[in-house]
Design an enzyme around this catalytic site. Structure first.
Site, short mmCIF file in Angstrom:
data_model
loop_
_atom_site.label_atom_id
_atom_site.label_comp_id
_atom_site.label_asym_id
_atom_site.label_seq_id
_atom_site.Cartn_x
_atom_site.Cartn_y
_atom_site.Cartn_z
N HIS A 93 31.67 35.51 52.97
CA HIS A 93 31.58 33.99 52.73
C HIS A 93 30.35 33.61 53.66
O HIS A 93 30.51 33.73 54.88
CB HIS A 93 32.84 33.23 53.23
CG HIS A 93 33.95 33.57 52.29
ND1 HIS A 93 34.30 32.77 51.22
CD2 HIS A 93 34.92 34.67 52.09
CE1 HIS A 93 35.30 33.12 50.63
NE2 HIS A 93 35.73 34.47 51.02
N GLU A 114 46.39 38.28 48.50
CA GLU A 114 46.04 37.88 50.21
C GLU A 114 47.20 37.41 50.72
O GLU A 114 48.15 38.22 51.39
CB GLU A 114 45.07 37.31 50.50
CG GLU A 114 44.46 37.26 51.85
CD GLU A 114 43.26 36.33 52.02
OE1 GLU A 114 42.62 36.45 53.22
OE2 GLU A 114 42.60 35.32 51.33
N HIS A 138 40.13 35.41 44.22
CA HIS A 138 40.77 35.55 45.62
C HIS A 138 42.39 35.68 45.07
O HIS A 138 43.13 34.84 44.45
CB HIS A 138 40.88 34.45 46.26
CG HIS A 138 39.72 34.56 47.31
ND1 HIS A 138 38.46 34.34 46.93
CD2 HIS A 138 39.69 34.89 48.65
CE1 HIS A 138 37.44 34.44 47.91
NE2 HIS A 138 38.22 34.81 48.84
N ASP A 149 34.40 39.61 54.74
CA ASP A 149 35.09 38.12 54.51
C ASP A 149 34.29 37.20 55.26
O ASP A 149 33.52 36.67 54.93
CB ASP A 149 36.64 38.52 54.90
CG ASP A 149 37.36 37.08 54.17
OD1 ASP A 149 36.72 36.57 53.41
OD2 ASP A 149 38.71 37.01 54.54
N GLY A 153 40.67 29.66 48.60
CA GLY A 153 41.55 28.77 49.06
C GLY A 153 42.96 29.09 49.35
O GLY A 153 43.37 30.29 48.88
N ASP A 158 29.88 30.38 54.47
CA ASP A 158 30.26 29.31 55.58
C ASP A 158 31.26 30.06 56.58
O ASP A 158 31.62 29.46 57.42
CB ASP A 158 31.10 28.18 55.12
CG ASP A 158 32.21 28.63 53.98
OD1 ASP A 158 32.23 29.95 53.63
OD2 ASP A 158 32.98 27.67 53.59
#
Length: 363
Positions: free
Chosen positions: A23, A213, A210, A301, A183, A25
């Site tokens: 990611h 998880e 995603h 990640d 998210g 960010d």
């Protein structure tokens, strides 16, 4: 050489690596966060020096909760609202990955979260890709060439997934390789975004989801059966469909399908522990899934939150499960086989970069 190079953090850095789940960010340098925050007048950071800030991100992410883990991103996203901020973060991302020996990277981010300073979605993507290209050029000049592909993410709790899917297709062949949703999983199943996934399939565009998880098997089942994803972001909870039998592990319908169809698992060991998806590295199902011949891949990640790199992730797995160079090579080739780039480009990186690189380390 007379034998394999010893497996150390330094030697693993020399190995060619491919990351599919990183990611943007979640990988900022702490010093960059501080500098961009000062430039933007953002005064909400929990620390005022790079070392303390890096420690705060790591400690705050160690909550064992995906929701709490995601709260740390408020600070990084806040400093990525301008063309300069986006370009710098993307440039440094490419440089940092390349310095760690990564030769191919798919880096994802959610453009919808970077509109607070008035940028349009297209401008956000434009400046981010420009930063990646700058980083690639700097890495090549430093003798550590890297290919960076951008994935565009839609937030699963929002209602812009179709718009982000259209953005993905619009920027296809201009640096964007695919689409994703991310998210909090609980309460936001993948099937809420079927319109976006239908659009991606209609346009023959790549996407990952995603799933599996923080939420269990139903999330994976929906992502695969209803949405038709090509890869599973994390997918660690596929083990909910694997039981112990008299002759060994028994795979249920979903697990069998994922394995048989070679649907890649974008596993992120350190992050999976931080979010509570697994209790510890030694209890991570990575090795079980690898032995059962699922297409497992190693990923970072969020490098800032997990204080990690691809080399650190590989070292942890090697120390925990006894992997050698041939295992790390297999996991890397798994990733390249699963990359969202044309087949000839995948094959070139495997045959001309990855295999020769590991051949040197194998001795």
């Amino acid at each position: 050489m007379t034998g394999p190079t010893p497996l150390t953090l330094a030697s693993i850095r020399q190995a060619p690596k491919a990351v599919l789940h990183d990611h943007l960010d979640g990988g900022l340098r702490p010093a960059t966060v501080l500098e961009l925050a000062r430039a933007a007048g953002y005064d909400q950071l929990p620390a005022s020096d790079a070392e303390s800030l890096g420690a705060w991100f790591r400690d705050a992410a160690d909550s064992g909760s995906l929701e709490r883990y995601l709260e740390t991103f408020a600070h990084t996203v806040a400093v990525m609202q301008t063309p300069e901020g986006l370009r710098r973060v993307a440039r440094e991302c490419a440089e940092d990955l390349a310095a760690d020996g990564v030769v191919y990277a798919e880096v994802r981010f959610a453009p919808e979260q970077h509109l607070e300073a008035g940028l349009t979605l297209d401008e956000v993507v434009e400046h981010t890709i420009a930063g990646f290209r700058e980083g690639e050029a700097l890495a090549a000049a430093a003798g550590t060439p890297i290919t960076v592909v951008c994935l565009l993410t839609a937030m699963r709790h929002a209602a812009r997934s179709r718009e982000i899917a259209e953005l993905t297709v619009r920027w296809r062949d201009r640096g964007v390789g695919g689409f994703d949703i991310a998210g909090a999983e609980a309460g936001y199943p993948p099937s809420r975004h079927l319109d976006a996934f239908d659009y991606m399939r209609a346009n023959l565009a790549h996407f990952t989801i995603h799933a599996g998880e923080a939420f269990g098997l139903p999330s994976i089942h929906e992502a695969v059966a209803f949405c038709g994803c090509e890869r599973l972001g994390h997918g660690v909870r596929i083990t909910d469909d694997i039981t112990d039998g008299p002759a060994g592990p028994v795979l249920g319908v979903v697990a069998n399908y994922v394995r048989d169809m070679r649907i890649p698992l974008e596993l992120c060991p350190s992050s999976n522990v931080q979010t509570g998806a697994v209790p510890s590295i030694d209890k991570h199902p990575f090795d079980l899934l690898a032995r059962l011949r699922f297409r497992v891949t190693v990923n970072t990640d969020n490098r800032l939150m997990s204080d990690t790199t691809m080399s650190k992730e590989m070292l942890k797995l090697s120390e925990t499960f006894g992997y050698g160079w041939s295992d790390l090579e297999r996991f890397t080739i798994n990733a390249m086989k699963s990359a969202f780039i044309p087949f000839p480009e995948r094959l070139r990186l495997i045959d001309e970069v990855i295999k020769p690189g590991y051949a040197v380390l194998l001795g």
